[in-house]
Scaffold this motif. Structure first.
Motif, PDB file in Angstrom:
ATOM      1  N   LYS A 215       0.835  -1.207   0.000  1.00  0.00           N
ATOM      2  CA  LYS A 215       0.000   0.000   0.000  1.00  0.00           C
ATOM      3  C   LYS A 215       0.869   1.256   0.000  1.00  0.00           C
ATOM      4  N   GLN A 216       1.939   1.241   0.829  1.00  0.00           N
ATOM      5  CA  GLN A 216       2.853   2.390   0.903  1.00  0.00           C
ATOM      6  C   GLN A 216       3.585   2.598  -0.418  1.00  0.00           C
ATOM      7  N   ILE A 217       4.052   1.491  -1.020  1.00  0.00           N
ATOM      8  CA  ILE A 217       4.799   1.565  -2.288  1.00  0.00           C
ATOM      9  C   ILE A 217       3.925   2.178  -3.387  1.00  0.00           C
ATOM     10  N   LYS A 218       2.677   1.738  -3.438  1.00  0.00           N
ATOM     11  CA  LYS A 218       1.746   2.266  -4.444  1.00  0.00           C
ATOM     12  C   LYS A 218       1.452   3.739  -4.211  1.00  0.00           C
ATOM     13  N   LYS A 219       1.322   4.108  -2.939  1.00  0.00           N
ATOM     14  CA  LYS A 219       1.041   5.493  -2.578  1.00  0.00           C
ATOM     15  C   LYS A 219       2.208   6.405  -2.943  1.00  0.00           C
ATOM     16  N   LEU A 220       3.424   5.886  -2.811  1.00  0.00           N
ATOM     17  CA  LEU A 220       4.629   6.662  -3.126  1.00  0.00           C
ATOM     18  C   LEU A 220       4.825   6.851  -4.630  1.00  0.00           C
ATOM     19  N   ARG A 221       4.127   6.013  -5.413  1.00  0.00           N
ATOM     20  CA  ARG A 221       4.192   6.070  -6.882  1.00  0.00           C
ATOM     21  C   ARG A 221       5.628   5.943  -7.408  1.00  0.00           C
ATOM     22  N   LEU A 222       6.360   5.048  -6.800  1.00  0.00           N
ATOM     23  CA  LEU A 222       7.725   4.786  -7.260  1.00  0.00           C
ATOM     24  C   LEU A 222       7.666   3.953  -8.538  1.00  0.00           C
ATOM     25  N   LYS A 223       8.640   4.166  -9.392  1.00  0.00           N
ATOM     26  CA  LYS A 223       8.637   3.520 -10.701  1.00  0.00           C
ATOM     27  C   LYS A 223       9.044   2.051 -10.587  1.00  0.00           C
ATOM     28  N   CYS A 224       8.077   1.206 -10.267  1.00  0.00           N
ATOM     29  CA  CYS A 224       8.332  -0.227 -10.120  1.00  0.00           C
ATOM     30  C   CYS A 224       7.025  -0.991 -10.344  1.00  0.00           C
ATOM     31  N   GLU A 225       7.138  -2.302 -10.359  1.00  0.00           N
ATOM     32  CA  GLU A 225       5.952  -3.146 -10.563  1.00  0.00           C
ATOM     33  C   GLU A 225       5.923  -4.243  -9.505  1.00  0.00           C
ATOM     34  N   ILE A 226       4.797  -4.343  -8.800  1.00  0.00           N
ATOM     35  CA  ILE A 226       4.627  -5.406  -7.813  1.00  0.00           C
ATOM     36  C   ILE A 226       4.453  -6.718  -8.570  1.00  0.00           C
ATOM     37  N   ILE A 227       5.299  -7.671  -8.281  1.00  0.00           N
ATOM     38  CA  ILE A 227       5.265  -8.938  -9.014  1.00  0.00           C
ATOM     39  C   ILE A 227       4.036  -9.772  -8.612  1.00  0.00           C
ATOM     40  N   LYS A 228       3.367 -10.311  -9.610  1.00  0.00           N
ATOM     41  CA  LYS A 228       2.142 -11.088  -9.373  1.00  0.00           C
ATOM     42  C   LYS A 228       2.245 -12.505  -9.915  1.00  0.00           C
ATOM     43  N   ASP A 229       2.916 -12.639 -11.055  1.00  0.00           N
ATOM     44  CA  ASP A 229       3.018 -13.950 -11.693  1.00  0.00           C
ATOM     45  C   ASP A 229       4.473 -14.425 -11.703  1.00  0.00           C
ATOM     46  N   LEU A 230       4.841 -15.257 -10.720  1.00  0.00           N
ATOM     47  CA  LEU A 230       6.226 -15.735 -10.596  1.00  0.00           C
ATOM     48  C   LEU A 230       6.686 -16.470 -11.850  1.00  0.00           C
ATOM     49  N   LYS A 231       5.809 -17.298 -12.377  1.00  0.00           N
ATOM     50  CA  LYS A 231       6.166 -18.165 -13.504  1.00  0.00           C
ATOM     51  C   LYS A 231       6.582 -17.387 -14.747  1.00  0.00           C
ATOM     52  N   THR A 232       5.916 -16.291 -15.030  1.00  0.00           N
ATOM     53  CA  THR A 232       6.225 -15.543 -16.251  1.00  0.00           C
ATOM     54  C   THR A 232       7.222 -14.410 -16.026  1.00  0.00           C
ATOM     55  N   GLN A 233       7.286 -13.887 -14.798  1.00  0.00           N
ATOM     56  CA  GLN A 233       8.126 -12.708 -14.565  1.00  0.00           C
ATOM     57  C   GLN A 233       9.531 -13.031 -14.041  1.00  0.00           C
ATOM     58  N   ILE A 234       9.661 -14.024 -13.164  1.00  0.00           N
ATOM     59  CA  ILE A 234      10.969 -14.362 -12.577  1.00  0.00           C
ATOM     60  C   ILE A 234      12.021 -14.756 -13.619  1.00  0.00           C
TER      61      ILE A 234
END
Length: 228
Positions: A41-60
């Motif tokens: 929640k804090q990371i999203k609020k800070l609007r830092l240029k990143c992406e919260i990982i959701k799909d380990l299989k395709t992103q890792i």
């Protein structure tokens, strides 16, 4: 420097690495793997240029470097979740203050050769959480890189360049040297406090002894004077 990096655990250290990496353009894309809903929640609020990982299989598998910034107790559990997706060329590092024990655990729980090179940036703060992250936290701070016979020179060079780019000065140690040195330094505040108290107590004892000695001597002198 990288196409994609993954930061595992985005508290104070993780978010500071994130901010410094954004500032120095370390990677084209930065993924975050975080289990704390409050931190997310804090990371999203800070609007830092990143992406919260959701799909380990395709992103890792697409990640060039993984940095473990979670609590030491979470390393093995998290590593087991992502291990099967890790690319054979991916560099893995961590920021933990203990090395021998965690490296033994990782080696005991891995089914394949991974490029794990431990790091220990000597930086921190009395506060915690993503909102307190600082892009300048690592400026002119030492970062210990752990020498390992299995580590490839090219990977060590890349990792060293990464820490240098976000502001660190590099020193190399083996895991045994590291843990011995930091087990001593971690107790320094307690040793200093103990010695300060001990000095104060000894001073008080000595002061009381001198007062008693002076009083006894003064009394003897007074007795002699009165008798004469």
């Amino acid at each position: 420097m990288f196409n994609k990096i993954l930061i595992v655990g985005c508290g104070l250290i993780g978010s500071s690495i994130l901010r410094a990496s954004i500032k120095k353009k370390i990677s084209k894309k930065i993924y975050i793997l975080e289990k704390s809903k409050n931190h997310i929640k804090q990371i999203k609020k800070l609007r830092l240029k990143c992406e919260i990982i959701k799909d380990l299989k395709t992103q890792i598998p697409k990640v060039d470097m993984i940095i473990f910034c979670a609590h030491l107790s979470e390393y093995v559990k998290t590593f087991k979740k992502i291990e099967k997706y890790i690319n054979k060329d991916t560099i893995i590092t961590d920021v933990g203050s203990s090395k021998e024990k965690i490296l033994r655990k990782i080696n005991a729980n891995t089914k394949k050769n991974v490029n794990w090179i431990s790091s220990h940036p000597i930086a921190g703060s009395e506060v915690s959480g993503p909102k307190f992250g600082d892009e300048n936290l690592f400026l002119n701070k030492w970062c210990v890189l752990i020498k390992d016979k299995k580590a490839k020179k090219i990977h060590m060079k890349i990792l060293s360049k990464f820490w240098t780019k976000i502001g660190c000065k590099i020193v190399f140690m083996n895991s045994k040297e590291h843990d011995h040195i930091f087990s001593i330094t971690s107790h320094l505040p307690h040793l200093v406090a103990y010695n300060m108290v001990k000095t104060a107590v000894n001073f008080e004892k000595k002061k009381k002894y001198n007062i008693v000695k002076f009083s006894a001597g003064g009394l003897r002198d007074f007795t002699r004077t009165a008798a004469s």
